[in-house]
Design a protein around this motif. Structure first.
Motif, PDB file in Angstrom:
ATOM      1  N   LEU A 148       4.162  71.940  24.419  1.00 58.83           N
ATOM      2  CA  LEU A 148       5.454  71.723  24.938  1.00 58.83           C
ATOM      3  C   LEU A 148       6.695  73.004  24.733  1.00 58.83           C
ATOM      4  N   HIS A 149       6.553  73.176  23.321  1.00 59.14           N
ATOM      5  CA  HIS A 149       7.502  74.427  23.376  1.00 59.14           C
ATOM      6  C   HIS A 149       7.267  75.612  24.291  1.00 59.14           C
ATOM      7  N   SER A 150       5.791  76.024  24.444  1.00 65.36           N
ATOM      8  CA  SER A 150       5.795  77.281  25.139  1.00 65.36           C
ATOM      9  C   SER A 150       5.929  76.766  26.805  1.00 65.36           C
ATOM     10  N   GLY A 151       6.177  75.781  27.082  1.00 66.21           N
ATOM     11  CA  GLY A 151       6.213  75.183  28.729  1.00 66.21           C
ATOM     12  C   GLY A 151       5.017  75.168  29.101  1.00 66.21           C
ATOM     13  N   ARG A 152       3.947  74.820  28.414  1.00 65.78           N
ATOM     14  CA  ARG A 152       2.603  74.700  29.211  1.00 65.78           C
ATOM     15  C   ARG A 152       2.490  73.188  29.643  1.00 65.78           C
ATOM     16  N   ALA A 153       3.369  72.371  29.029  1.00 66.47           N
ATOM     17  CA  ALA A 153       3.565  71.024  29.553  1.00 66.47           C
ATOM     18  C   ALA A 153       4.996  70.576  29.405  1.00 66.47           C
ATOM     19  N   ASP A 154       5.533  69.633  30.192  1.00 62.38           N
ATOM     20  CA  ASP A 154       6.700  69.278  30.460  1.00 62.38           C
ATOM     21  C   ASP A 154       7.291  68.107  29.665  1.00 62.38           C
ATOM     22  N   VAL A 155       6.424  66.912  29.442  1.00 62.29           N
ATOM     23  CA  VAL A 155       6.866  65.943  28.518  1.00 62.29           C
ATOM     24  C   VAL A 155       5.696  65.473  27.513  1.00 62.29           C
ATOM     25  N   LEU A 156       6.088  64.806  26.430  1.00 61.97           N
ATOM     26  CA  LEU A 156       5.043  64.165  25.270  1.00 61.97           C
ATOM     27  C   LEU A 156       6.050  62.785  24.945  1.00 61.97           C
ATOM     28  N   ILE A 157       5.291  61.839  25.138  1.00 66.30           N
ATOM     29  CA  ILE A 157       5.713  60.288  24.629  1.00 66.30           C
ATOM     30  C   ILE A 157       5.473  60.432  23.104  1.00 66.30           C
ATOM     31  N   GLU A 158       5.963  60.473  22.254  1.00 68.21           N
ATOM     32  CA  GLU A 158       5.798  60.228  20.822  1.00 68.21           C
ATOM     33  C   GLU A 158       6.765  59.069  20.221  1.00 68.21           C
ATOM     34  N   ASN A 159       6.207  58.447  19.182  1.00 76.86           N
ATOM     35  CA  ASN A 159       7.164  57.766  18.334  1.00 76.86           C
ATOM     36  C   ASN A 159       8.320  58.577  17.813  1.00 76.86           C
ATOM     37  N   ARG A 160       9.588  57.948  17.793  1.00 73.88           N
ATOM     38  CA  ARG A 160      10.869  58.793  17.485  1.00 73.88           C
ATOM     39  C   ARG A 160      10.711  59.320  15.987  1.00 73.88           C
ATOM     40  N   VAL A 161      10.439  58.571  14.822  1.00 70.96           N
ATOM     41  CA  VAL A 161      10.159  59.008  13.434  1.00 70.96           C
ATOM     42  C   VAL A 161       8.973  59.907  13.387  1.00 70.96           C
ATOM     43  N   VAL A 162       7.974  59.632  14.116  1.00 65.30           N
ATOM     44  CA  VAL A 162       6.772  60.504  13.682  1.00 65.30           C
ATOM     45  C   VAL A 162       6.882  61.896  14.460  1.00 65.30           C
ATOM     46  N   GLY A 163       7.784  61.763  15.570  1.00 65.96           N
ATOM     47  CA  GLY A 163       7.861  63.030  16.381  1.00 65.96           C
ATOM     48  C   GLY A 163       8.889  64.045  15.550  1.00 65.96           C
ATOM     49  N   GLU A 164      10.011  63.450  15.208  1.00 67.20           N
ATOM     50  CA  GLU A 164      10.982  64.271  14.567  1.00 67.20           C
ATOM     51  C   GLU A 164      10.520  64.905  13.309  1.00 67.20           C
ATOM     52  N   LEU A 165       9.581  64.199  12.673  1.00 69.25           N
ATOM     53  CA  LEU A 165       8.992  64.682  11.360  1.00 69.25           C
ATOM     54  C   LEU A 165       7.938  65.871  11.861  1.00 69.25           C
ATOM     55  N   SER A 166       6.820  65.581  12.544  1.00 69.16           N
ATOM     56  CA  SER A 166       5.975  66.638  12.919  1.00 69.16           C
ATOM     57  C   SER A 166       6.553  67.628  13.350  1.00 69.16           C
ATOM     58  N   LEU A 167       7.336  67.428  14.233  1.00 71.03           N
ATOM     59  CA  LEU A 167       8.168  68.707  15.184  1.00 71.03           C
ATOM     60  C   LEU A 167       8.701  69.793  14.243  1.00 71.03           C
ATOM     61  N   LYS A 168       9.350  69.415  13.097  1.00 72.95           N
ATOM     62  CA  LYS A 168       9.868  70.108  12.470  1.00 72.95           C
ATOM     63  C   LYS A 168       8.685  71.013  11.422  1.00 72.95           C
ATOM     64  N   GLU A 169       7.611  69.974  10.989  1.00 70.09           N
ATOM     65  CA  GLU A 169       6.593  70.716  10.095  1.00 70.09           C
ATOM     66  C   GLU A 169       5.864  71.732  11.254  1.00 70.09           C
ATOM     67  N   VAL A 170       5.833  71.575  12.628  1.00 68.83           N
ATOM     68  CA  VAL A 170       4.969  72.478  13.217  1.00 68.83           C
ATOM     69  C   VAL A 170       5.739  73.779  13.770  1.00 68.83           C
ATOM     70  N   LEU A 171       7.089  73.694  14.240  1.00 73.12           N
ATOM     71  CA  LEU A 171       7.905  74.725  14.685  1.00 73.12           C
ATOM     72  C   LEU A 171       8.840  75.181  14.004  1.00 73.12           C
ATOM     73  N   GLY A 172       9.086  74.563  12.762  1.00 73.80           N
ATOM     74  CA  GLY A 172      10.284  74.951  11.768  1.00 73.80           C
ATOM     75  C   GLY A 172      11.699  75.338  12.298  1.00 73.80           C
ATOM     76  N   ASP A 173      12.033  76.453  12.604  1.00 72.21           N
ATOM     77  CA  ASP A 173      13.283  76.667  12.855  1.00 72.21           C
ATOM     78  C   ASP A 173      13.480  76.521  14.450  1.00 72.21           C
ATOM     79  N   ALA A 174      12.335  76.618  15.286  1.00 73.58           N
ATOM     80  CA  ALA A 174      12.402  76.462  16.509  1.00 73.58           C
ATOM     81  C   ALA A 174      12.210  74.811  17.172  1.00 73.58           C
ATOM     82  N   ALA A 175      12.347  74.086  15.906  1.00 74.69           N
ATOM     83  CA  ALA A 175      12.356  72.574  16.508  1.00 74.69           C
ATOM     84  C   ALA A 175      13.423  72.334  17.418  1.00 74.69           C
TER      85      ALA A 175
END
Length: 212
Positions: A148-175
């Motif tokens: 998603l971050h690289s633009g290879r896909a446009d959208v991801l549907i995800e649980n709000r809480v799960v998404g916000e947590l895993s997003l920070k873990e994976v992308l760090g400052d780029a979240a």
């Protein structure tokens, strides 16, 4: 001595996980309810789709946490009382769409021709298939957010809480480059009890008797 049951489950922090405190919030809830019914619960972790299919076949008596669909009602015993309520939202890249993304539903995603990624077995997979949409399947949060971050896909549907947590873990400052477009679905999630397991119906009834 309480009978020990093994439920199938996937990793879904902060709700279910082998490394989480008490194996996650949903696991804690399931264990408490089943303990009051006279059972101890152990989890066998595996990919989500496998946990679904193996429980459907009766290899496991139950799996959690799953939303309700018409197809699943025919395949599993659904209890009346859910484990929890969940909200799913549409995530997108602010780098790719700096002016925002005006989508509030899967129909909007389709109408705008947006590319989608997601996890096999999640409720939206069937919705995409009904519309003839292609979903690129990913097997980890790391793959999902990086795509998603690289633009290879446009959208991801995800649980709000799960998404916000895993997003920070994976992308760090780029979240901060990832934003939410809209809430797309709010629904309870349940323990699914197998119709093919000899104890499925009785355990469903035990859950409802002790979960209220």
């Amino acid at each position: 001595m309480a009978e020990t049951l093994t439920f199938a489950a996937g990793e879904w922090a902060p709700y279910i996980g082998s490394e989480l405190p008490e194996n996650g919030l949903h696991t804690q809830r399931v264990r408490e309810v089943m303990k009051s019914a006279g059972y101890d619960i152990e989890l066998e972790y595996m990919p989500w789709k496998r946990s679904f299919e193996m429980t459907k076949k009766g290899d496991f008596v139950a799996t959690f946490s799953w939303s309700r669909t018409d197809e699943r009602v025919d395949e599993f015993y659904y209890p009346e009382v859910p484990v929890d309520g969940q909200t799913d939202v549409i995530f997108y890249s602010r780098t790719k769409y700096p002016d925002g993304l005006n989508v509030t539903s899967i129909d909007d995603i389709q109408a705008q021709g947006l590319s989608v990624i997601g996890y096999a077995g999640y409720w939206y997979e069937a919705e995409y298939q009904k519309r003839g949409m292609d979903m690129r399947t990913v097997t980890s949060a790391e793959s999902a957010w990086k795509m998603l971050h690289s633009g290879r896909a446009d959208v991801l549907i995800e649980n709000r809480v799960v998404g916000e947590l895993s997003l920070k873990e994976v992308l760090g400052d780029a979240a901060g480059d990832i934003d939410k477009a809209a809430e797309v679905r709010s629904a309870p999630v349940y323990v699914l009890f197998s119709r093919q397991h000899p104890d499925g119906e009785a355990l469903r009834d035990a859950w409802d008797a002790h979960a209220k």
